[in-house]
Design a protein around this motif. Structure first.
Motif, PDB file in Angstrom:
ATOM      1  N   LYS A  35       0.837  -1.208   0.000  1.00 43.76           N
ATOM      2  CA  LYS A  35       0.000   0.000   0.000  1.00 43.76           C
ATOM      3  C   LYS A  35       0.869   1.254   0.000  1.00 43.76           C
ATOM      4  N   SER A  36       1.875   1.213  -0.842  1.00 41.21           N
ATOM      5  CA  SER A  36       2.800   2.338  -1.081  1.00 41.21           C
ATOM      6  C   SER A  36       3.718   2.640   0.105  1.00 41.21           C
ATOM      7  N   ARG A  37       3.692   1.788   1.112  1.00 44.69           N
ATOM      8  CA  ARG A  37       4.578   1.992   2.254  1.00 44.69           C
ATOM      9  C   ARG A  37       5.624   0.874   2.305  1.00 44.69           C
ATOM     10  N   PRO A  38       6.853   1.236   2.638  1.00 46.77           N
ATOM     11  CA  PRO A  38       7.909   0.196   2.688  1.00 46.77           C
ATOM     12  C   PRO A  38       7.580  -0.880   3.703  1.00 46.77           C
ATOM     13  N   ALA A  39       7.714  -2.139   3.267  1.00 45.12           N
ATOM     14  CA  ALA A  39       7.472  -3.271   4.166  1.00 45.12           C
ATOM     15  C   ALA A  39       8.624  -3.392   5.155  1.00 45.12           C
ATOM     16  N   ARG A  40       8.288  -3.786   6.377  1.00 45.82           N
ATOM     17  CA  ARG A  40       9.314  -3.933   7.414  1.00 45.82           C
ATOM     18  C   ARG A  40       9.845  -5.359   7.484  1.00 45.82           C
ATOM     19  N   ASN A  41       9.229  -6.250   6.749  1.00 45.33           N
ATOM     20  CA  ASN A  41       9.721  -7.637   6.706  1.00 45.33           C
ATOM     21  C   ASN A  41       9.181  -8.288   5.448  1.00 45.33           C
ATOM     22  N   LEU A  42       9.716  -9.430   5.133  1.00 46.76           N
ATOM     23  CA  LEU A  42       9.252 -10.215   3.987  1.00 46.76           C
ATOM     24  C   LEU A  42       8.742 -11.546   4.486  1.00 46.76           C
ATOM     25  N   SER A  43       7.511 -11.881   4.147  1.00 45.40           N
ATOM     26  CA  SER A  43       6.991 -13.196   4.501  1.00 45.40           C
ATOM     27  C   SER A  43       7.619 -14.231   3.569  1.00 45.40           C
ATOM     28  N   GLU A  44       7.548 -15.494   3.994  1.00 42.64           N
ATOM     29  CA  GLU A  44       8.106 -16.556   3.153  1.00 42.64           C
ATOM     30  C   GLU A  44       7.374 -16.610   1.813  1.00 42.64           C
ATOM     31  N   GLY A  45       6.067 -16.369   1.855  1.00 45.86           N
ATOM     32  CA  GLY A  45       5.302 -16.368   0.616  1.00 45.86           C
ATOM     33  C   GLY A  45       5.740 -15.250  -0.312  1.00 45.86           C
ATOM     34  N   GLU A  46       6.000 -14.078   0.254  1.00 47.61           N
ATOM     35  CA  GLU A  46       6.453 -12.951  -0.563  1.00 47.61           C
ATOM     36  C   GLU A  46       7.835 -13.223  -1.152  1.00 47.61           C
ATOM     37  N   LYS A  47       8.680 -13.846  -0.359  1.00 46.75           N
ATOM     38  CA  LYS A  47      10.002 -14.196  -0.878  1.00 46.75           C
ATOM     39  C   LYS A  47       9.878 -15.146  -2.073  1.00 46.75           C
ATOM     40  N   THR A  48       9.000 -16.142  -1.924  1.00 43.68           N
ATOM     41  CA  THR A  48       8.780 -17.079  -3.026  1.00 43.68           C
ATOM     42  C   THR A  48       8.222 -16.356  -4.241  1.00 43.68           C
ATOM     43  N   ALA A  49       7.283 -15.454  -3.994  1.00 45.09           N
ATOM     44  CA  ALA A  49       6.665 -14.706  -5.093  1.00 45.09           C
ATOM     45  C   ALA A  49       7.703 -13.873  -5.831  1.00 45.09           C
ATOM     46  N   ILE A  50       8.569 -13.201  -5.083  1.00 46.35           N
ATOM     47  CA  ILE A  50       9.589 -12.353  -5.699  1.00 46.35           C
ATOM     48  C   ILE A  50      10.567 -13.206  -6.508  1.00 46.35           C
ATOM     49  N   ALA A  51      11.040 -14.321  -5.888  1.00 47.93           N
ATOM     50  CA  ALA A  51      12.013 -15.170  -6.563  1.00 47.93           C
ATOM     51  C   ALA A  51      11.424 -15.801  -7.824  1.00 47.93           C
ATOM     52  N   PHE A  52      10.173 -16.307  -7.715  1.00 48.45           N
ATOM     53  CA  PHE A  52       9.560 -16.955  -8.876  1.00 48.45           C
ATOM     54  C   PHE A  52       9.256 -15.929  -9.973  1.00 48.45           C
ATOM     55  N   SER A  53       8.871 -14.747  -9.566  1.00 54.02           N
ATOM     56  CA  SER A  53       8.610 -13.692 -10.553  1.00 54.02           C
ATOM     57  C   SER A  53       9.891 -13.361 -11.309  1.00 54.02           C
ATOM     58  N   TYR A  54      10.992 -13.292 -10.568  1.00 52.95           N
ATOM     59  CA  TYR A  54      12.254 -13.015 -11.256  1.00 52.95           C
ATOM     60  C   TYR A  54      12.623 -14.166 -12.190  1.00 52.95           C
ATOM     61  N   PHE A  55      12.335 -15.388 -11.762  1.00 52.64           N
ATOM     62  CA  PHE A  55      12.597 -16.552 -12.612  1.00 52.64           C
ATOM     63  C   PHE A  55      11.879 -16.393 -13.951  1.00 52.64           C
ATOM     64  N   LEU A  56      10.644 -15.954 -13.889  1.00 56.84           N
ATOM     65  CA  LEU A  56       9.868 -15.772 -15.115  1.00 56.84           C
ATOM     66  C   LEU A  56      10.419 -14.608 -15.951  1.00 56.84           C
ATOM     67  N   VAL A  57      10.853 -13.527 -15.265  1.00 55.04           N
ATOM     68  CA  VAL A  57      11.450 -12.394 -15.984  1.00 55.04           C
ATOM     69  C   VAL A  57      12.732 -12.833 -16.676  1.00 55.04           C
ATOM     70  N   GLU A  58      13.535 -13.595 -15.941  1.00 53.03           N
ATOM     71  CA  GLU A  58      14.816 -14.066 -16.483  1.00 53.03           C
ATOM     72  C   GLU A  58      14.582 -14.978 -17.687  1.00 53.03           C
ATOM     73  N   LEU A  59      13.599 -15.852 -17.568  1.00 52.31           N
ATOM     74  CA  LEU A  59      13.276 -16.747 -18.676  1.00 52.31           C
ATOM     75  C   LEU A  59      12.719 -15.957 -19.853  1.00 52.31           C
ATOM     76  N   GLU A  60      11.916 -14.963 -19.560  1.00 56.61           N
ATOM     77  CA  GLU A  60      11.318 -14.118 -20.601  1.00 56.61           C
ATOM     78  C   GLU A  60      12.396 -13.388 -21.404  1.00 56.61           C
ATOM     79  N   SER A  61      13.498 -13.046 -20.711  1.00 57.51           N
ATOM     80  CA  SER A  61      14.561 -12.282 -21.373  1.00 57.51           C
ATOM     81  C   SER A  61      15.208 -13.063 -22.516  1.00 57.51           C
ATOM     82  N   LEU A  62      14.999 -14.381 -22.533  1.00 61.28           N
ATOM     83  CA  LEU A  62      15.554 -15.183 -23.626  1.00 61.28           C
ATOM     84  C   LEU A  62      14.854 -14.881 -24.948  1.00 61.28           C
ATOM     85  N   GLY A  63      13.599 -14.482 -24.851  1.00 56.29           N
ATOM     86  CA  GLY A  63      12.793 -14.320 -26.061  1.00 56.29           C
ATOM     87  C   GLY A  63      12.039 -15.606 -26.358  1.00 56.29           C
TER      88      GLY A  63
END
Length: 770
Positions: A508-536
């Motif tokens: 909600k536009s405010r900096p988070a004070r911690n990362l939940s395990e689910g959020e960590k997974t979401a961030i990592a998996f999202s990057y995985f998809l971005v990285e894979l997408e970069s291949l074309g």
């Protein structure tokens, strides 16, 4: 494409797997779903694919081997990993750990800053580069004391020593400064240093004298002396040997030399007189004749010779006495002043010895005359050495020549002396200072310093490139946010970039004070998809993708979102320009493994995953559809061994993990009751998982304690001790204590069914469902 994993050896829980042992195990397809409980071996299987990606056996299994069958019946062995050419992308726990790091040093209450994707590696590399740079800078600094010590010569030591040398060689009358000193160094080296150093203090002092002398002296003539003492001695020796004939001898005259001389002189004086002038007596003719006969005989002749010889000796004495030598050393140049002074001082003794030897010869002649005129006598021996006088004259002349030479070539001689003395003083200074050792150390230090400087510059350049890469990667935050929001199904969450190119999570536009395990997974998996997408798309269609449990730590609300994200990401329209409505697979081969039955159910029922492939029958030429998807199960067969097998028919049939678990436990109990010896590694996990779901369904307000829920369902909890025992084990303990659990499985099953019988309708419906 990979069709089979033919064998796996010593790869974690896959100790001895052989695909062909199970005739029901079908080949891998383009789309493959793998189900397995935690610790069954899903992640280990993903690491086999990591070995293909990294072209090296996974670091945790150095002795592992595996063999694949690829398309067209080609076999590929792990010994040839470097030759595997297909691109492989893997998402698993290792990927999350590698691609997502956050700043554990963040102050309490401050927003969590993190890196994701390549930034995690880059940030780590930057840290390592900074450590290397700092180390190199420290090593560079360590070289500076050695260099600074040597630089003291350039800065002030040469200047100070030049002043001292200038004073010594010219009393400050000629220029000699640091520049002259350094110029002299061109001819002096470590190898020839000692050749310039003068060891004799006398020579050094002579050079100092000459270097500081002035040319206001006169030349001296050399001394040419014909010393006759040797010849005179030889003549005296011969005279002493003579024995004259005794024709007429007047004994009184022979015995008295003075009387002999007096009579001889008086005879010449009174030769024609008739009376003696001395005594007044008459002088007879006979006396005159007798005396004349006496003085004209051989004795007289010898005495005459002696007289002549005596005159020669006296002349030599007079000559020696008349010689004038230099009066003062100050008439000579400083270079010879000390030695000439020695010669002047020694001359008196030299002359005295020479005259003494001549007087000795005179005495010997007197001895001959006085009573030995007719006797052959030998000359008395003395210790006199004429060579001493001759050497003195020779040395004196050498000094005079040196003096004369110096004043005739004064400038050249003085300059030469100054140059030699200067080189000596410089060389002596350098040796005492260990100059060349310090120079060599300084040069080595400068070489190292330059190497460290170059190293630092290169590393700084690489570091800057890495920093630039951070900026490049963080520019992709919009793409990353798109996947995170789809993953979590939330619009109020996004990531932003800090001033030091780190990510922060905003809620909600405010900096988070911690990362939940689910959020960590979401961030990592999202990057995985971005990285894979970069291949074309074209490269993605040549890539094998393995996704292991992307829903870890996510609640049920998000599982469908992950499924939806995978579905939309890997199966896309508007890719084929000729047929935009056609759904295209954005991978070469896809593997998805999970322990979550709900997620597995989504995947199992996916229309895209279950979509068949249209091929042309090579025999009939007709179009036909064939399965293009496969369902598999990883299962432990004992504590140290797992297998990949075809998905259980029960799992295919039931859409509930709960019913599947009950079917396993019910079948096990029946086999036990029929007298069979059943050893099923799955039952302890199945029993505990079923008990967890059942009690939570009955008592949902006790989400964290199976034991408390059991206590609320029964009258006497002591009747369910074994079942209660199962509820105490953690997931890890379940994996490591199977043998202990299996021993009490029959009792635990009986207690579970006793518990279910308390709810008759529910129990009966379960049995009907299977």
């Amino acid at each position: 494409m990979i069709e089979k994993i033919l064998t796996i050896e010593k790869f974690g829980v896959f100790n001895d797997f052989n695909w062909n042992r199970d005739s029901t195990l079908q080949d891998f397809k383009e789309k493959n779903i793998i189900y397995g409980w935690n610790y069954s071996g899903k992640t280990t299987l993903s690491r086999i694919f990591c070995s293909l990606r990294d072209k090296a056996i996974h670091i945790d299994y150095p002795e592992a081997k595996f063999k694949l069958r690829l398309e067209n019946n080609q076999e590929f062995e792990s010994e040839n990993l470097e030759r595997y050419e297909t691109t492989v992308f893997i998402f698993n726990k290792e990927y999350v750990d590698a691609k997502l790091t956050w700043d554990s040093r963040t102050e309490l209450g401050a927003p969590i800053a993190f890196d994701v994707g390549e930034n995690t590696t880059i940030r780590s590399e930057i840290g390592k580069l900074e450590a290397k740079i700092e180390f190199a800078k420290l090593r560079k600094t360590a070289t500076e004391p050695v260099i600074n010590i040597f630089n003291e010569y350039e800065n002030w030591r040469f200047k100070e020593e030049s002043k001292a040398i200038r004073l010594i060689i010219s009393n400050n009358t000629i220029p000699f400064d640091k520049g002259h000193f350094k110029a002299a160094l061109n001819s002096i080296s470590k190898d020839n240093l000692d050749t310039y150093i003068i060891l004799e203090n006398k020579e050094i002092e002579d050079l100092k004298i000459l270097s500081n002398s002035t040319n206001n002296f006169q030349a001296f003539d050399e001394y040419i002396l014909d010393l006759k003492v040797a010849d005179l001695k030889l003549a005296v020796t011969e005279l002493l040997k003579e024995e004259p004939a005794k024709d007429v001898v007047i004994d009184i005259l022979e015995s008295n030399k003075d009387l002999y001389s007096w009579v001889k002189d008086g005879l010449a004086f009174e030769e024609n007189a008739e009376t003696c002038s001395f005594c007044g007596n008459d002088i007879t003719t006979n006396r005159i004749t007798s005396l004349n006969n006496y003085f004209s005989n051989a004795s007289k002749e010898l005495r005459d010779k002696i007289s002549v010889q005596r005159d020669s000796i006296n002349a030599e004495i007079a000559l020696i006495k008349s010689i004038e030598i230099p009066k003062s050393k100050n008439d000579f140049t400083e270079r010879v002043r000390e030695t000439i002074d020695q010669k002047i001082n020694s001359y008196k003794a030299i002359k005295s010895k020479y005259i003494s030897e001549l007087n000795h010869l005179l005495n010997e002649l007197t001895r001959k005359e006085d009573g030995n005129i007719f006797n052959n006598i030998s000359i008395s021996v003395t210790e006199y050495e004429l060579k001493e006088f001759e050497d003195w004259i020779s040395e004196l002349n050498e000094i005079i020549r040196s003096h004369n030479s110096l004043i005739s070539n004064f400038e050249t001689e003085r300059n030469s002396a100054r140059e030699k003395l200067k080189k000596h003083l410089i060389a002596d200074f350098l040796k005492n200072e260990n100059y060349f050792v310090k120079k060599e150390k300084s040069q080595n230090a400068q070489n190292w310093k330059k190497l460290y400087e170059n190293y630092v510059n290169k590393k700084e350049s690489i570091k800057q490139e890495k920093l630039d890469s951070l900026k490049t990667i963080t520019k992709g935050k919009d793409e990353l946010n798109k996947f995170i929001q789809k993953f979590l199904n939330r619009d109020d969450i996004e990531i932003d970039v800090t001033s030091d190119d780190r990510f922060i999570l905003l809620r909600k536009s405010r900096p988070a004070r911690n990362l939940s395990e689910g959020e960590k997974t979401a961030i990592a998996f999202s990057y995985f998809l971005v990285e894979l997408e970069s291949l074309g798309i074209l490269e993605m269609q040549k890539t094998i993708v393995f996704i292991d449990d992307p829903i870890s730590s996510l609640d049920t609300n998000h599982i469908s979102q992950v499924y939806s994200l995978i579905n939309s990401y890997f199966f896309r329209k508007n890719v084929d320009l000729d047929n935009p409505a056609k759904v295209v697979n954005c991978f070469k081969q896809l593997f998805i493994s999970t322990h979550n039955f709900e997620f597995f159910s989504f995947l199992r029922d996916s229309s895209q995953l279950n979509k068949r492939k249209k091929i042309t029958n090579p025999t009939t030429g007709e179009k036909q559809e064939v399965p293009n998807f496969g369902f598999y199960q990883i299962q432990k067969i004992d504590t140290d061994n797992s297998v990949l097998k075809a998905l259980s028919k029960v799992l295919k049939r039931y859409k509930s993990e709960y019913i599947y678990l009950f079917s396993l436990i019910y079948k096990y109990k029946q086999e036990i009751e029929n007298g069979g010896e059943v050893y099923d590694i799955l039952i302890p996990n199945a029993l505990r998982r079923f008990l967890e779901i059942y009690t939570l369904m009955k008592i949902p307000n006790e989400p964290d304690s199976v034991e408390n829920r059991i206590a609320q369902l029964v009258d006497n909890v002591n009747n369910y001790k074994t079942l209660n025992h199962f509820s105490h084990f953690t997931t890890f303990e379940k994996a490591t204590r199977h043998d202990e659990l299996i021993m009490v499985l029959p009792i635990a099953c009986n207690e579970l069914f006793s518990l279910l019988e308390l709810d008759v309708k529910h129990f009966e419906s379960l049995k009907k469902a299977i």
